[in-house]
Design a protein around this motif. Structure first.
Motif, PDB file in Angstrom:
ATOM      1  N   ALA A  94     -23.549  11.868  12.133  1.00 27.59           N
ATOM      2  CA  ALA A  94     -24.961  12.356  12.070  1.00 27.59           C
ATOM      3  C   ALA A  94     -25.337  13.519  12.473  1.00 27.59           C
ATOM      4  O   ALA A  94     -24.593  14.174  13.309  1.00 27.59           O
ATOM      5  CB  ALA A  94     -25.717  11.291  12.463  1.00 27.59           C
ATOM      6  N   THR A  95     -26.159  14.329  11.768  1.00 28.77           N
ATOM      7  CA  THR A  95     -26.573  15.723  12.100  1.00 28.77           C
ATOM      8  C   THR A  95     -27.768  15.642  13.053  1.00 28.77           C
ATOM      9  O   THR A  95     -28.528  15.019  13.137  1.00 28.77           O
ATOM     10  CB  THR A  95     -26.509  16.679  11.044  1.00 28.77           C
ATOM     11  N   ILE A  96     -27.886  16.647  13.979  1.00 32.10           N
ATOM     12  CA  ILE A  96     -28.978  16.774  14.951  1.00 32.10           C
ATOM     13  C   ILE A  96     -29.882  17.909  14.303  1.00 32.10           C
ATOM     14  O   ILE A  96     -31.254  17.465  14.309  1.00 32.10           O
ATOM     15  CB  ILE A  96     -28.770  17.206  16.296  1.00 32.10           C
ATOM     16  N   PHE A  97     -29.576  18.933  13.884  1.00 29.39           N
ATOM     17  CA  PHE A  97     -30.158  20.065  13.149  1.00 29.39           C
ATOM     18  C   PHE A  97     -30.403  19.648  11.663  1.00 29.39           C
ATOM     19  O   PHE A  97     -29.405  19.022  10.926  1.00 29.39           O
ATOM     20  CB  PHE A  97     -29.455  21.206  13.401  1.00 29.39           C
TER      21      PHE A  97
ATOM     22  N   HIS B  35     -26.686  25.125  10.209  1.00 26.35           N
ATOM     23  CA  HIS B  35     -27.084  25.280  11.519  1.00 26.35           C
ATOM     24  C   HIS B  35     -26.324  24.169  12.621  1.00 26.35           C
ATOM     25  O   HIS B  35     -26.228  24.473  13.595  1.00 26.35           O
ATOM     26  CB  HIS B  35     -28.523  25.173  11.668  1.00 26.35           C
ATOM     27  N   ASP B  36     -26.312  23.092  12.176  1.00 29.51           N
ATOM     28  CA  ASP B  36     -25.754  22.007  12.650  1.00 29.51           C
ATOM     29  C   ASP B  36     -24.342  22.320  13.159  1.00 29.51           C
ATOM     30  O   ASP B  36     -23.795  22.143  14.389  1.00 29.51           O
ATOM     31  CB  ASP B  36     -25.564  20.473  12.269  1.00 29.51           C
ATOM     32  N   GLY B  37     -23.517  22.804  12.350  1.00 28.51           N
ATOM     33  CA  GLY B  37     -22.325  23.211  12.805  1.00 28.51           C
ATOM     34  C   GLY B  37     -22.094  24.229  13.966  1.00 28.51           C
ATOM     35  O   GLY B  37     -21.027  24.066  14.713  1.00 28.51           O
TER      36      GLY B  37
ATOM     37  N   HIS C  29     -24.536  33.198  16.022  1.00 29.82           N
ATOM     38  CA  HIS C  29     -23.452  32.816  14.924  1.00 29.82           C
ATOM     39  C   HIS C  29     -23.874  32.992  13.539  1.00 29.82           C
ATOM     40  O   HIS C  29     -23.460  33.693  12.863  1.00 29.82           O
ATOM     41  CB  HIS C  29     -22.869  31.794  15.295  1.00 29.82           C
ATOM     42  N   PRO C  30     -25.179  32.220  13.158  1.00 30.33           N
ATOM     43  CA  PRO C  30     -25.459  32.600  11.679  1.00 30.33           C
ATOM     44  C   PRO C  30     -25.853  34.113  11.595  1.00 30.33           C
ATOM     45  O   PRO C  30     -25.854  34.114  10.174  1.00 30.33           O
ATOM     46  CB  PRO C  30     -26.773  31.747  11.731  1.00 30.33           C
ATOM     47  N   ILE C  31     -26.182  34.880  12.217  1.00 30.24           N
ATOM     48  CA  ILE C  31     -26.580  36.158  11.885  1.00 30.24           C
ATOM     49  C   ILE C  31     -25.111  37.044  12.056  1.00 30.24           C
ATOM     50  O   ILE C  31     -25.307  38.538  12.247  1.00 30.24           O
ATOM     51  CB  ILE C  31     -27.574  36.690  12.731  1.00 30.24           C
TER      52      ILE C  31
END
Length: 404
Positions: free
Chosen positions: A2-5, A10-12, A89-91
């Motif tokens: 299950a994911t949180i985000f 983003h969850d990764g 990390h996403p940016i």
């Protein structure tokens, strides 16, 4: 799992701090609160939520330290550092986003503050390397900071920094009685973010400098120096061991023969012939275009290749990137590894697909440890059960180095 985000992308990244719960990096509520705040938001919302969490933790740390509650303040500074590290990390990518640099600098400053508040205090180090120096910390063995002990050198992969090494394995190693040396090398952390220094495949050159430095430290047992690498470090560590023979043991999590393997398999699925994909830097334009479309059409893959890979490898196009990953291989070098070597293999980690074949190719004393989803450790680098990974790896290392 299950994911949180709400966003799987983003969850990764956002769940990395969960791996650090046993070692003081976060608690579940920290992560869940950030995920709730991000909601359906974009990468900027992700960044802002983590930064706001870090600012809150830092403010509480400052107030706590003003009341002379040193231990509590240290814990809070570590959490704030971890939150800043989780934010950017996403940016990723070149040119470097100023927000990334701002968060990274605060991450490192707060980590330095936390280290100085420890007992004993730990100061930042610099490891000479070519015309540069590598940022580093020696995390002392608990209860034996001034004693000569075995040393575990920890090396990162593509997109983590030395603070991740601290939470992921250095604390566990320290508790087990090892000194742990954490550092960022070329293409990692400070060297990439601040100076634009790219990765290099000949990690034996990097680790030679790290071992040279370690041997100047009186508390290091020169006969018991081990190296452990995670993620891309699962290639970098054995590559280093193939040329640096002062190592007494090597750990690769997971063991990786070649960075190019996954891209070669993708090129075959896209219609490339075995001959055509033998050298990825020379594939035809039509196949290269199909690979580019595949990458651009997948958000996670685009981040891995275009945002992270181009930047860290020091290139600006797919052909040059594919040519560069061809140089990250143990071909012709695996048989040079002499020290006992441990390979991990997590059930759901795509980077672990070739571990069994790599184990067969090694000519040194060797072992493989499998991790499963049923244990909560089946994903990349066993991130959801780092304590299990650390126990098993350190048990193996205790036996190899006779650390009783």
């Amino acid at each position: 799992m299950a994911t949180i985000f709400e966003s799987a992308f983003h969850d990764g990244f956002g769940t990395w701090p969960l791996a650090y719960i046993p070692y003081g990096g976060a608690d579940f509520g920290d992560v869940a609160a950030v995920a709730e705040k991000v909601g359906h938001g974009d990468d900027s919302a992700f960044y802002d939520a983590w930064v706001q969490a870090a600012q809150r933790q830092q403010a509480e740390a400052d107030a706590t330290l003003a009341r002379a509650k040193t231990a509590s303040a240290r814990e809070l500074y570590l959490r704030a550092s971890c939150s800043y590290a989780a934010s950017y990390h996403p940016i990723y990518g070149a040119p470097v986003d100023p927000r990334l640099l701002d968060a990274f600098r605060k991450q490192m400053a707060l980590f330095a503050t936390a280290m100085r508040l420890g007992d004993p205090a730990v100061e930042p180090l610099r490891i000479p390397f070519d015309r540069l120096s590598l940022p580093a910390y020696l995390i002392p063995a608990e209860g034996g900071a001034q004693e000569r002990r075995p040393l575990l050198i920890l090396t990162n992969g593509y997109d983590a920094t030395l603070t991740d090494l601290y939470f992921a394995s250095a604390v566990a190693a320290s508790r087990r009685g090892y000194h742990a040396l954490i550092f960022d090398g070329p293409g990692q952390g400070e060297l990439l973010y601040e100076h634009g220094v790219p990765l290099r495949p000949d990690w034996e050159t990097v680790i030679a400098a790290v071992v040279d430095f370690a041997l100047t430290l009186d508390v290091v047992d020169p006969a018991r120096i081990a190296l452990s690498g995670g993620s891309l470090g699962g290639y970098l560590a054995p590559r280093a061991a193939s040329g640096e023979h002062r190592l007494a043991a090597c750990i690769a999590d997971p063991g990786q023969w070649s960075v190019a393997t996954g891209f070669r398999q993708a090129a075959l699925r896209l219609g490339g012939t075995p001959d055509e994909v033998r050298d990825l830097g020379r594939i035809g334009d039509a196949l290269l275009d199909r690979m580019r479309q595949m990458i651009e059409g997948d958000r996670k893959l685009r981040w891995m290749v275009v945002q992270r890979g181009f930047w860290a490898n020091g290139v600006d196009n797919l052909r040059d990137y594919l040519a560069s990953v061809e140089t990250y291989t143990l071909e012709g070098r695996a048989e040079l590894i002499r020290c006992p070597t441990l390979l991990t293999c997590a059930e759901r980690d795509p980077l672990a697909a070739g571990v069994a074949a790599m184990l067969d190719a090694l000519r040194c004393p060797k072992q493989m440890i499998r991790f499963t989803a049923a244990e909560g450790a089946g994903d990349h680098c066993e991130m959801m059960n780092r304590s299990l990974l650390n126990r098993r790896v350190l048990d193996w290392l205790d036996d190899v180095l006779h650390n009783d």
